[in-house]
Design a protein around this motif. Structure first.
Motif, short mmCIF file in Angstrom:
data_model
loop_
_atom_site.label_atom_id
_atom_site.label_comp_id
_atom_site.label_asym_id
_atom_site.label_seq_id
_atom_site.Cartn_x
_atom_site.Cartn_y
_atom_site.Cartn_z
N TYR A 6 0.86 -1.18 0.00
CA TYR A 6 0.00 0.00 0.00
C TYR A 6 0.90 1.23 0.00
O TYR A 6 1.84 1.31 0.79
N GLU A 57 -3.85 -9.41 2.13
CA GLU A 57 -4.97 -8.48 1.98
C GLU A 57 -6.09 -8.81 2.96
O GLU A 57 -6.66 -7.91 3.57
N ALA A 58 -6.40 -10.08 3.12
CA ALA A 58 -7.44 -10.48 4.08
C ALA A 58 -7.01 -10.15 5.51
O ALA A 58 -7.83 -9.70 6.33
N VAL A 60 -4.96 -7.76 6.45
CA VAL A 60 -5.03 -6.30 6.62
C VAL A 60 -6.48 -5.88 6.84
O VAL A 60 -6.77 -5.03 7.68
N ARG A 61 -7.42 -6.50 6.11
CA ARG A 61 -8.85 -6.18 6.31
C ARG A 61 -9.27 -6.54 7.74
O ARG A 61 -10.00 -5.77 8.38
N ARG A 62 -8.83 -7.69 8.24
CA ARG A 62 -9.17 -8.07 9.62
C ARG A 62 -8.55 -7.09 10.62
O ARG A 62 -9.18 -6.71 11.61
N ALA A 64 -7.94 -4.02 10.09
CA ALA A 64 -8.67 -2.76 9.97
C ALA A 64 -9.96 -2.79 10.79
O ALA A 64 -10.47 -1.74 11.17
N ASP A 65 -10.48 -3.98 11.08
CA ASP A 65 -11.68 -4.10 11.90
C ASP A 65 -11.39 -3.92 13.38
O ASP A 65 -12.30 -3.75 14.17
N GLN A 70 -7.96 1.10 14.45
CA GLN A 70 -8.71 2.13 13.74
C GLN A 70 -8.41 3.50 14.34
O GLN A 70 -8.24 4.48 13.61
#
Length: 101
Positions: A6, A57-58, A60-62, A64-65, A70
């Protein structure tokens, strides 16, 4: 192993703040994830976040939750703008190269 990168623009006036932020304790426990490596690169006008693992990617998404993460991202929002994911399209390795540690 898969890699995702990123890249985002940074406010030049906030570069030193970012260097300080990323010179301390990581924002999450990498051992609690499936990531093998997370590297941050900072230049004069950009920051890059490299994640390596089976499905970064998965992961990083987790991450981010995660509420605490956050909050840290919100704090960085004024310094980091327009993040985008770059896909790997080519990788060259020497045949005799040792695997990455």
């Amino acid at each position: 192993m898969t890699t995702v990168l990123y890249v985002a623009q940074i406010a030049p006036a906030r570069r030193e703040e970012l260097l300080e932020t990323f010179s301390g304790k990581p924002p999450y426990d990498i051992a609690a994830t499936e990531l093998e490596r997370h590297t941050v690169f900072i230049g004069p006008r950009h920051v890059a976040f490299l994640f390596e693992g089976e499905d970064p990617e998965a992961i990083v998404r987790r991450l981010a939750d995660d509420h605490d993460l956050q909050l840290q991202v919100i704090e960085l929002a004024g310094a980091v703008k327009a993040p985008e994911a770059l896909a790997a399209v080519f990788e060259w390795r020497r045949a005799d190269a040792m695997p990455r540690a």
